[in-house]
Every structure is written in C-alpha cells, then in structure tokens.
Design a protein around this motif. Sequence first.
Motif, PDB file in Angstrom:
ATOM      1  N   HIS A   1      41.381  65.249  50.570  1.00 38.30           N
ATOM      2  CA  HIS A   1      40.938  66.240  49.586  1.00 38.30           C
ATOM      3  C   HIS A   1      40.461  67.480  50.342  1.00 38.30           C
ATOM      4  O   HIS A   1      39.243  67.706  50.524  1.00 38.30           O
ATOM      5  N   ASP A   2      41.412  68.273  50.770  1.00 36.55           N
ATOM      6  CA  ASP A   2      41.080  69.426  51.612  1.00 36.55           C
ATOM      7  C   ASP A   2      40.221  70.465  50.887  1.00 36.55           C
ATOM      8  O   ASP A   2      39.312  71.071  51.487  1.00 36.55           O
ATOM      9  N   ALA A   3      40.499  70.689  49.620  1.00 39.16           N
ATOM     10  CA  ALA A   3      39.729  71.687  48.876  1.00 39.16           C
ATOM     11  C   ALA A   3      38.269  71.258  48.749  1.00 39.16           C
ATOM     12  O   ALA A   3      37.341  72.056  48.950  1.00 39.16           O
ATOM     13  N   LEU A   4      38.082  69.988  48.405  1.00 34.73           N
ATOM     14  CA  LEU A   4      36.704  69.490  48.304  1.00 34.73           C
ATOM     15  C   LEU A   4      36.006  69.517  49.655  1.00 34.73           C
ATOM     16  O   LEU A   4      34.808  69.840  49.758  1.00 34.73           O
TER      17      LEU A   4
ATOM     18  N   SER B   1      36.589  71.643  52.025  1.00 35.27           N
ATOM     19  CA  SER B   1      36.251  73.039  52.306  1.00 35.27           C
ATOM     20  C   SER B   1      34.993  73.472  51.565  1.00 35.27           C
ATOM     21  O   SER B   1      34.118  74.149  52.115  1.00 35.27           O
ATOM     22  N   ASP B   2      34.896  73.065  50.279  1.00 39.65           N
ATOM     23  CA  ASP B   2      33.676  73.389  49.506  1.00 39.65           C
ATOM     24  C   ASP B   2      32.441  72.734  50.132  1.00 39.65           C
ATOM     25  O   ASP B   2      31.360  73.338  50.200  1.00 39.65           O
TER      26      ASP B   2
END
Length: 232
Positions: free
Chosen positions: A83-86, A88-89
Amino acid sequence: MFKMMSTLIRGRTFDVAEAFADTNTISILRQQLRDAADGLSSAKRSVAVVMAYAAREKKLAEKQAVQLADLEARALEAIRLGHDALASDAAAAIAELEKEHAATTKAHTHYTAEIAKLRDQVALSEQRLRTLQRGKQIADAVQHTHKLRGSIPNGVLASLRDAEATLERLRERQSHAEEVEIAMVEMTASSSAEQVVERLAEAGCGASVTTDADKVLKRLQAKAAGASDSVS
C-alpha cells in the motif's frame, strides 16, 4: 548663592530622611521582611507553574513517542502489503510528528533546566530570609531591653543611690554602737573586779590596795627624818 541653597536643602532633606529611617529602623525592617516573604511565596508559585508546564510537556512527549512508534509500525506494514499511498501518508505524518516531538522535548528540557535554577534561587532566598528573621528577633529583643531601661526614671535611680548611702551610714552607726557597748561592758567588768579586790584587802585578805592620809603622813615624816640625819 542659589547653588549653595540647593545644596543646603538637599543636605537637610537627606538628614531628615536618614533620621526618620534610623528612628523607624525596626518597623522598616519588619515591612521589608514581609515584602520579601510575599515575594518568596510568589516565586514558589512561579516554580510550581513552570513545573506544571514541564509535566505537561513530558506527558505530551511520551504520547508523541508512542504515536511515532505506532505510525512507524503501521507504515512498515503498509509497505510490506504494497500500500504505497498509505505508506507515503504515514511517512508524511511521521515527519510532522517528529518535528512536534522534537519541539516538545526541547521545551521539556528547557523547563527542567529553569526549574533547577529557580529551585536553587528559592532555597537560597529562604535561607537568607530565615537569617534575616533571626536577626530581626535579636533586634526586637535589644529594642525591648532598651525600652525597659528607659522606663526606669532617673528619680528612681537617684532614690536607690540615696537609700544605699543611708543604709551604709546606718550600718556604720550600728557598728560604732556595738563597739561602745563592748567597751562599756569591759569597763564595767574591770571596775567590778577592782571593787572586789578592795573589799578583800579591807577584810585582811592580801595586801591593801588603798592609801589613807595617816599612812601618807607617816611615810613623809620618815622621809623627812632620814633627810635630817643625813645633814647632821
């Protein structure tokens, strides 16, 4: 002339102020100690406030540390699961929280250092205040002693001196009277002994201690006859 008058006025003002301070030294000292005690109480309250702030910052830093650990663990799990987006967040949140944690830790360190300084100052102030209070007690005792001394009128002291002198004269007269009485007793005893001796002599007990006129005349006639025989 004006400069001289100004100097004179300032000098007299200073003398009056100094005399007033000298007269009311104890009262001034009492008020100064009360002011110092009030200031010390305020300083203690300030230290308590700073300690409260330090405690708050410490709790916040501990909370932030727990949050950072939790976020980091979740970010690692997100990366593992893809889960790259998570992830990053989570990284952005971690970066922001680390800044806040650094600021909180710095604030807590600052508060801790200030508390140590303030506590040292308060302890030193308390010690100085106790020393001054003991000094005030001694000054109060000395002032009370001086007041007691001043409460005895000069007339009382003079009367005491007169009474002491009178007592001394009375003692001298009594001593002299005792000496006269002793002498009288001795004289009476001596006279009584002589009278007893005379009575004993008259009764034929021992040689006579008195000389009558006949005995004197016979002694003189014998002396004159002796002188006539010497001439012839």
